[in-house]
Design a protein around this motif. Sequence first.
Motif, PDB file in Angstrom:
ATOM      1  N   ALA D  63     -26.643  23.760  20.261  1.00  0.00           N
ATOM      2  CA  ALA D  63     -25.368  23.036  20.394  1.00  0.00           C
ATOM      3  C   ALA D  63     -24.872  22.592  19.027  1.00  0.00           C
ATOM      4  O   ALA D  63     -23.691  22.728  18.703  1.00  0.00           O
ATOM      5  CB  ALA D  63     -25.544  21.831  21.314  1.00  0.00           C
ATOM      6  N   SER D  64     -25.796  22.072  18.216  1.00  0.00           N
ATOM      7  CA  SER D  64     -25.395  21.623  16.878  1.00  0.00           C
ATOM      8  C   SER D  64     -24.880  22.780  16.041  1.00  0.00           C
ATOM      9  O   SER D  64     -23.880  22.665  15.332  1.00  0.00           O
ATOM     10  CB  SER D  64     -26.566  20.975  16.144  1.00  0.00           C
ATOM     11  OG  SER D  64     -26.904  19.777  16.755  1.00  0.00           O
ATOM     12  N   ILE D  65     -25.592  23.887  16.118  1.00  0.00           N
ATOM     13  CA  ILE D  65     -25.213  25.012  15.259  1.00  0.00           C
ATOM     14  C   ILE D  65     -23.869  25.589  15.695  1.00  0.00           C
ATOM     15  O   ILE D  65     -23.021  25.903  14.858  1.00  0.00           O
ATOM     16  CB  ILE D  65     -26.325  26.080  15.262  1.00  0.00           C
ATOM     17  CG1 ILE D  65     -27.552  25.509  14.557  1.00  0.00           C
ATOM     18  CG2 ILE D  65     -25.869  27.335  14.568  1.00  0.00           C
ATOM     19  CD1 ILE D  65     -28.766  26.401  14.587  1.00  0.00           C
ATOM     20  N   VAL D  66     -23.664  25.685  16.994  1.00  0.00           N
ATOM     21  CA  VAL D  66     -22.373  26.189  17.471  1.00  0.00           C
ATOM     22  C   VAL D  66     -21.251  25.276  16.999  1.00  0.00           C
ATOM     23  O   VAL D  66     -20.215  25.720  16.491  1.00  0.00           O
ATOM     24  CB  VAL D  66     -22.376  26.297  19.010  1.00  0.00           C
ATOM     25  CG1 VAL D  66     -20.962  26.502  19.522  1.00  0.00           C
ATOM     26  CG2 VAL D  66     -23.281  27.428  19.447  1.00  0.00           C
ATOM     27  N   LEU D  69     -20.708  25.789  13.285  1.00  0.00           N
ATOM     28  CA  LEU D  69     -20.042  27.037  12.905  1.00  0.00           C
ATOM     29  C   LEU D  69     -18.584  27.065  13.363  1.00  0.00           C
ATOM     30  O   LEU D  69     -17.731  27.597  12.652  1.00  0.00           O
ATOM     31  CB  LEU D  69     -20.818  28.235  13.443  1.00  0.00           C
ATOM     32  CG  LEU D  69     -22.212  28.389  12.799  1.00  0.00           C
ATOM     33  CD1 LEU D  69     -22.926  29.608  13.335  1.00  0.00           C
ATOM     34  CD2 LEU D  69     -22.118  28.442  11.283  1.00  0.00           C
ATOM     35  N   SER D  70     -18.297  26.478  14.534  1.00  0.00           N
ATOM     36  CA  SER D  70     -16.888  26.478  14.964  1.00  0.00           C
ATOM     37  C   SER D  70     -16.053  25.660  13.998  1.00  0.00           C
ATOM     38  O   SER D  70     -14.981  26.096  13.567  1.00  0.00           O
ATOM     39  CB  SER D  70     -16.715  25.905  16.375  1.00  0.00           C
ATOM     40  OG  SER D  70     -17.885  26.005  17.113  1.00  0.00           O
ATOM     41  N   ILE D 127     -15.436  18.793  16.205  1.00  0.00           N
ATOM     42  CA  ILE D 127     -15.087  20.030  15.520  1.00  0.00           C
ATOM     43  C   ILE D 127     -14.025  19.776  14.461  1.00  0.00           C
ATOM     44  O   ILE D 127     -14.087  20.317  13.360  1.00  0.00           O
ATOM     45  CB  ILE D 127     -14.656  21.098  16.545  1.00  0.00           C
ATOM     46  CG1 ILE D 127     -15.916  21.526  17.313  1.00  0.00           C
ATOM     47  CG2 ILE D 127     -14.005  22.291  15.878  1.00  0.00           C
ATOM     48  CD1 ILE D 127     -15.694  22.549  18.369  1.00  0.00           C
ATOM     49  N   VAL D 128     -13.078  18.909  14.778  1.00  0.00           N
ATOM     50  CA  VAL D 128     -12.059  18.579  13.783  1.00  0.00           C
ATOM     51  C   VAL D 128     -12.719  17.951  12.563  1.00  0.00           C
ATOM     52  O   VAL D 128     -12.406  18.272  11.414  1.00  0.00           O
ATOM     53  CB  VAL D 128     -11.009  17.620  14.372  1.00  0.00           C
ATOM     54  CG1 VAL D 128     -10.150  17.024  13.274  1.00  0.00           C
ATOM     55  CG2 VAL D 128     -10.142  18.352  15.373  1.00  0.00           C
ATOM     56  N   PHE D 129     -13.677  17.088  12.821  1.00  0.00           N
ATOM     57  CA  PHE D 129     -14.352  16.419  11.705  1.00  0.00           C
ATOM     58  C   PHE D 129     -15.112  17.431  10.838  1.00  0.00           C
ATOM     59  O   PHE D 129     -15.017  17.415   9.616  1.00  0.00           O
ATOM     60  CB  PHE D 129     -15.311  15.362  12.272  1.00  0.00           C
ATOM     61  CG  PHE D 129     -16.029  14.577  11.222  1.00  0.00           C
ATOM     62  CD1 PHE D 129     -15.339  13.763  10.346  1.00  0.00           C
ATOM     63  CD2 PHE D 129     -17.408  14.648  11.108  1.00  0.00           C
ATOM     64  CE1 PHE D 129     -15.999  13.034   9.372  1.00  0.00           C
ATOM     65  CE2 PHE D 129     -18.084  13.930  10.137  1.00  0.00           C
ATOM     66  CZ  PHE D 129     -17.369  13.117   9.275  1.00  0.00           C
ATOM     67  N   VAL D 130     -15.832  18.311  11.488  1.00  0.00           N
ATOM     68  CA  VAL D 130     -16.573  19.334  10.741  1.00  0.00           C
ATOM     69  C   VAL D 130     -15.585  20.227   9.979  1.00  0.00           C
ATOM     70  O   VAL D 130     -15.810  20.581   8.819  1.00  0.00           O
ATOM     71  CB  VAL D 130     -17.445  20.172  11.699  1.00  0.00           C
ATOM     72  CG1 VAL D 130     -18.133  21.293  10.937  1.00  0.00           C
ATOM     73  CG2 VAL D 130     -18.482  19.295  12.373  1.00  0.00           C
ATOM     74  N   ALA D 131     -14.474  20.532  10.624  1.00  0.00           N
ATOM     75  CA  ALA D 131     -13.481  21.385   9.971  1.00  0.00           C
ATOM     76  C   ALA D 131     -12.918  20.694   8.732  1.00  0.00           C
ATOM     77  O   ALA D 131     -12.736  21.308   7.688  1.00  0.00           O
ATOM     78  CB  ALA D 131     -12.352  21.716  10.948  1.00  0.00           C
ATOM     79  N   LEU D 132     -12.676  19.405   8.852  1.00  0.00           N
ATOM     80  CA  LEU D 132     -12.172  18.647   7.706  1.00  0.00           C
ATOM     81  C   LEU D 132     -13.171  18.733   6.549  1.00  0.00           C
ATOM     82  O   LEU D 132     -12.799  18.912   5.387  1.00  0.00           O
ATOM     83  CB  LEU D 132     -11.959  17.191   8.122  1.00  0.00           C
ATOM     84  CG  LEU D 132     -11.380  16.270   7.057  1.00  0.00           C
ATOM     85  CD1 LEU D 132      -9.950  16.653   6.754  1.00  0.00           C
ATOM     86  CD2 LEU D 132     -11.454  14.820   7.499  1.00  0.00           C
ATOM     87  N   ALA D 133     -14.452  18.615   6.897  1.00  0.00           N
ATOM     88  CA  ALA D 133     -15.487  18.674   5.858  1.00  0.00           C
ATOM     89  C   ALA D 133     -15.487  20.030   5.174  1.00  0.00           C
ATOM     90  O   ALA D 133     -15.703  20.126   3.967  1.00  0.00           O
ATOM     91  CB  ALA D 133     -16.852  18.390   6.473  1.00  0.00           C
ATOM     92  N   ALA D 187     -18.679  24.581   1.574  1.00  0.00           N
ATOM     93  CA  ALA D 187     -18.158  24.155   2.861  1.00  0.00           C
ATOM     94  C   ALA D 187     -19.235  24.234   3.926  1.00  0.00           C
ATOM     95  O   ALA D 187     -19.335  23.383   4.802  1.00  0.00           O
ATOM     96  CB  ALA D 187     -16.967  25.028   3.255  1.00  0.00           C
ATOM     97  N   LEU D 188     -20.062  25.255   3.819  1.00  0.00           N
ATOM     98  CA  LEU D 188     -21.131  25.420   4.799  1.00  0.00           C
ATOM     99  C   LEU D 188     -22.098  24.237   4.713  1.00  0.00           C
ATOM    100  O   LEU D 188     -22.522  23.684   5.733  1.00  0.00           O
ATOM    101  CB  LEU D 188     -21.863  26.734   4.514  1.00  0.00           C
ATOM    102  CG  LEU D 188     -22.645  27.337   5.662  1.00  0.00           C
ATOM    103  CD1 LEU D 188     -21.744  27.599   6.834  1.00  0.00           C
ATOM    104  CD2 LEU D 188     -23.284  28.638   5.209  1.00  0.00           C
ATOM    105  N   ILE D 189     -22.412  23.848   3.499  1.00  0.00           N
ATOM    106  CA  ILE D 189     -23.310  22.714   3.305  1.00  0.00           C
ATOM    107  C   ILE D 189     -22.671  21.433   3.849  1.00  0.00           C
ATOM    108  O   ILE D 189     -23.283  20.666   4.583  1.00  0.00           O
ATOM    109  CB  ILE D 189     -23.617  22.550   1.807  1.00  0.00           C
ATOM    110  CG1 ILE D 189     -24.421  23.746   1.321  1.00  0.00           C
ATOM    111  CG2 ILE D 189     -24.366  21.263   1.549  1.00  0.00           C
ATOM    112  CD1 ILE D 189     -24.519  23.854  -0.180  1.00  0.00           C
TER     113      ILE D 189
END
Lengths: 264, 264, 334, 255, 271
Positions: D63-66, D69-70, D127-133, D187-189
């Motif tokens: 779940a975390s990885i999905v 990655l999204s 997901i928005v938060f991860v995308a922002l990062a 970005a991945l990090i």
Amino acid sequence: MVATAGSLEMRSVTKRYSVDGSPLVALDDVSLAVEPGEFLAIVGASGCGKSTILRLFAGLDAKHDGAVLHDGAPIVGPSLQRGLVFQEPRLFPWLPVERNVLAALRNSHLDAHARRSAVRDHIALVGLQGFERAYPHQLSGGMAQRVAIARGLVNRPDVLLLDEPLGALDALTRAHLQDELQRIWVRERTTMVLVTHDVDEAVYLADRVVVMSPRPGRIRDIVPVTLPRPRDRGDEALLRLRAHLLRTLAGTPQHAGLALHRAA
Amino acid sequence: MVATAGSLEMRSVTKRYSVDGSPLVALDDVSLAVEPGEFLAIVGASGCGKSTILRLFAGLDAKHDGAVLHDGAPIVGPSLQRGLVFQEPRLFPWLPVERNVLAALRNSHLDAHARRSAVRDHIALVGLQGFERAYPHQLSGGMAQRVAIARGLVNRPDVLLLDEPLGALDALTRAHLQDELQRIWVRERTTMVLVTHDVDEAVYLADRVVVMSPRPGRIRDIVPVTLPRPRDRGDEALLRLRAHLLRTLAGTPQHAGLALHRAA
Amino acid sequence: ARAEDLTVRIGYASIGAGNRPFVGGTLAATAHAAHYVEDELKSDPGVKIEWFFFAGAGPAVNEAFANNQLDIALQGDLPSVIGRANGLRTKILLASGVNTPIYLAVPPDSDIKTVADLKGRRVALYRGTNLQLAFDKVLASKGLAERDLKIVNMDAATADAALASHDVDAAVGANELFELQKNGIAKIVYSTKGDDPAFGRNSALIAAASFEEAHPEIVQKIVTAFVRAALWSSDEANRDALFELWAKSGYPADSFRADFEGQPLKFRNSPLIDPFIVHQYEVQTQQARAYKLLRKDVDLTGWFEPKYAETALRQLGLEHRWTARDANGHDLGS
Amino acid sequence: MTATRQRRLDWRGLVPVVVLLAAWEAISRSGLTDTRIVPPLEGLVGLLGTEVAEKSLLGNLAASIVRDLSGFALGASLGVVGGILLGLSPLASALLRPSFDVFRQIALFAWIPLIAMWFGIGEASKIVFVALAAFTPTLINTVEGTRSASATLVEVGALLRYRRSQMLLAIYLPAALPSILTGVHLALIQSWLATIGAEYFMTAGPGIGTLIIEGRDRFQMGQTVLGMILIGAVGFLLNRIARAAENRLLRWRTA
Amino acid sequence: MATISVPDRPTRARGIQFAPPVRLIGIGLLVPLLGLAAWTVGARQGWVPPQILPAPQVVWDTFLELWQSGDLLANTLISLQRVLFGFAAGASLGLLLGTAMGLSRPFEAYASVLFTSLAQVPALGWIPLAMLLVGIGESLKLIIVAVGTLVPVAWNTRAGIRAVPSGWFEAASLWRYSRAQVVWHIVLPATVPQIFVGLRYGLGHAWLALVVVELLASSEGLGYLLVWGRQMFQLDVVIATMAVIGAIGFALDAALAAIERRLQRWQVASP
Ligand SMILES: Nc1ncnc2c1ncn2[C@@H]1O[C@H](COP(=O)(O)OP(=O)(O)OP(=O)(O)O)[C@@H](O)[C@H]1O
Ligand SMILES: Nc1ncnc2c1ncn2[C@@H]1O[C@H](COP(=O)(O)OP(=O)(O)OP(=O)(O)O)[C@@H](O)[C@H]1O
Ligand SMILES: [Mg+2]
Ligand SMILES: [Mg+2]
């Protein structure tokens, strides 16, 4: 003047750069006509504006005073009919050799098959068979310059502008490519403008040699070379012309020492 | 052989590099003796091992077969008594010109005052007065190389090793620095080993010219130049020597075309 | 009724131990764990129920309401008032979890014996939840205020860990503190149980006004379900079964047993919106304003919507099952 | 040595690791500390077994990885597109760059309350938060890469009469690629950090972040350490993949 | 974690660009101004509910109120103090570690596996462990901020040292430089740019890590102010605090950039 295919002309062209805010006159009221099918060489000290002339003919720089014409029409931008081989190879580092050459054909009218064979022929011409798949960083400086020459030739333009294309090559390859250039020129009657530092090269290849003097960039002399072709590098008349050119160059302020040294 | 101040010697030196895992013989059983106070020039095609010889003499590379000696003693590392001017300037970009030169004196025995004047003198020698405060990025390639020469000379070593130091310079400056080198050599009787591509330069300056051939790096010929100094660049004997050297070079596999072209 | 596809999103301002999707302590917890709502809506196959549990408690429920992501939620008094003060349009439908005590726990070797000893000490408290106001009132009764203590803001789970590691001198919390006491990590030194009834905290089932207006019949069924859950939860015969059911939350039945010790089930599991509850919300509002938790006055008129609860009680014949109280907490008699 | 190629493992690197583990084991067995705080190592292995078998550790990890990655895909692609726009259009750059430069100084996690408020309790917020990062480093590096596409090569394109699209695809993009990939790697990090952060600060759901929070809440250091190891391992893996992709796509740069 | 470094310095725009070059000073203000206008109008017209996006006027009033009450200043100072101490500790350690790994092959051989493994865990991941070990006091904040700083600083320092051209070391050995002279006169100046890349990253990470710990466990500081605003359902407080966080991040970064420019005068004019 009636325009003929492959003629170039500059009329009273003055080109200024600004360097750190202060103006620098790279070309000062230069007028120069290149006949269709002529082989013109330009020699002169570093910074006298040789590359600038080629860039203006290529259409890379539109900001100047005076007129620059190709077949009588003003040059407003680059055209596939005028090829330029830059002073540095300027290869795309991410493409292997053959695709670097192919990059010049992206907008050509050849079909895929014709393109492939054109690329193959021109790589052979500069003696790089076997290096088709090599990346630029795997080539020596001279090899990279040869790829650039292949890229400049592959489009077979009416006008070919060459900015010291052979400077980085070893003597053997250099002589070979001089002969190849001449062969192409004889066969295709391309108009060629060759900038070089090497007076031997200029007299060996050109119909006329333009001698320039720097700061501001001006044409000092134009020396016709009327010897028939194929020429012999050891020909007496050629050597006399060479000596004359070296003396002319030596007269330009920056090269007082050159003649002494070279002619020795 | 009795050691005298400033003598260098190589006895049956073989130097191998490994390139991508496969071995490359840069020097193959090379023996060479340089007399104290001698001016030796080395010419040869690219990659024939000229720089490698200088590096071994400088003591930068201890891994080799055979012996490398300075005044009869094995060379185990660099010494302030053997100066080297690298093929590239290798200036420190964060230091202005004068401090770049000063950097070579950090471990010298001169006092602060003497250092300052040594730096001043050598900057003047290479014609860079007025550029003492300039940073390397503000210099042209030729100017940077001149700083590197000043840096190599400033320690006034017994032995000076010069790796194509004048290659990047324009003809005028080049002639001037050749004369300066000769002046220093005459005055200080420094042993000098000069690597150059320029046969004119070699015969103008050297007591002996070593001609090398590549792959593997070997000494092909050693040509003595017995003409008295000061020499005249136009001297007939010099021109004959030049022609002879070019022929020798042409005989080496990589340079079959050079003689033809140059001698033409 | 036409079977329309509708998902009713019900939130709960708490979460089980280790973020388990089960809770305990209120009749709403019973309704969730024993599927009262789902059962009540069996006849409407188009309606789905989705439950959400919030570690962020009441404040997180407000966020979800603001986002239009919840239709109905169980939320404590203070966060509801804060939500209303900031313009959330909600309706209070039913009480669920009234007179809930709060506890003060300290490390076993602590010298803190009473609330008065807290002066100048580090105390864990989750601000913005109904614990805060209740605790403020307790402090005020001892002549103290939040600023006399060093309040450290943390959620329940963090507070437990902080107590164990002696990072705080005391923690304010609910029945989960009994678990710590049992493990010897803390001891409970004070409870509002038996103190002034006004100190207890209350929570209620609230609905987004838009949802209530759009689907009155569904709201009715849900409220009816909750009343059924209240009925079962108030039956002393079910006392052990109730605590076992709540233990699904990961907090042991013993904690609930201790929490409810000495109180009849129906006292805390009453669904009634009686004058006492309304008054409690009014008091909370005034105090929140006084403590500067609210920046403007809040009008509570029209917020309470008891008609669904009343209908349910009438339909189920339970009008007299629970005793309504007046504003002061006295039984109104029946 | 830029550690690009995995060479034979140097045994010396294992020395401090072994020393550390030995010290850990010694402390946990000495009885000086609570085994809940310093659990014995074999306990960790056992714990890994139980978590996998009984508590769907793998599901949480997935779940975390999905999620990671999204968010990453969303943020990085916006970053690349935006970066090219800002890199090529001086107008867009003049308009937007100053605002962006100010906004990116807001520490990533300070966005959590707003994002939670605006995007709600579901997966969307995370997901928005991860995308922002992921967005910020990609954009910065893409702009940088596009801008620094060598003028000399661009001139070659002009000379060969490349159209705009050809310029973009055949010159600007490949020239910017090293820089873009650096940004994407960063970005991945950052997205992995943000994924864990989202699981910390937003509504609970399945995810590996939950594991370490739970460990802390329940005072089970073993579980926390296990969670950290897994987080580190995934980070390590993502890093490796990014680097391998970089090396592959940039073969033309190195010998 | 931060195993790669990006020089995040502004470079001059070069090359032919698609649109004609425009030099419109202040055009950058257009977007924020438009945004502000839309925000104002939107709030006034009720397009977005105030609890989702409070009006700018409200945010400004809240900012003033927080400022006048002293809350904002007090919390800001606390956060700044934490970040500076944590950064100082983390950066010094990172420099030390990075230098040691860069200069000594054996040290790197011993340390790199452990370092790379630990560096994979983001600062956030260390919080629960650190909490269990040192509690939630000031030391927690310092440790987390320091950890966040350490990794990029150490990494970039090491990479910077490794990237020093070997030609310079050869030149130094020709002039018989001692080890100390090599480090001081060559390694250090040659590595300054990369060290600064690391420091700027480190500072960014420090600030980020600080906000994270304060969000999680604190009763003071800007992170706490955010949490409080969130719990009290007051987005105006949240936004005002975010603005302060952004402004400080900007100022810290600009300060480091200014120091960097001063130390690197020899580089600025390079094309
Ligand atoms: N883009 C530019 N900006 C400013 N000055 C320029 C620019 N291009 C050329 N110049 C200046 O214009 C003059 C002529 O330059 P040009 O490149 O034509 O000389 P050149 O004869 O080709 O010299 P070389 O033999 O060294 O190539 C020089 O003084 C050079 O410094
Ligand atoms: N560090 C090295 N590693 C591997 N091979 C090397 C190294 N240095 C030199 N070589 C190889 O050794 C041979 C001799 O090199 P060297 O630099 O001495 O040539 P050179 O005569 O100085 O050439 P040039 O005139 O181009 O400077 C070349 O084939 C070169 O590729
Ligand atoms: Mg030129
Ligand atoms: Mg060499």
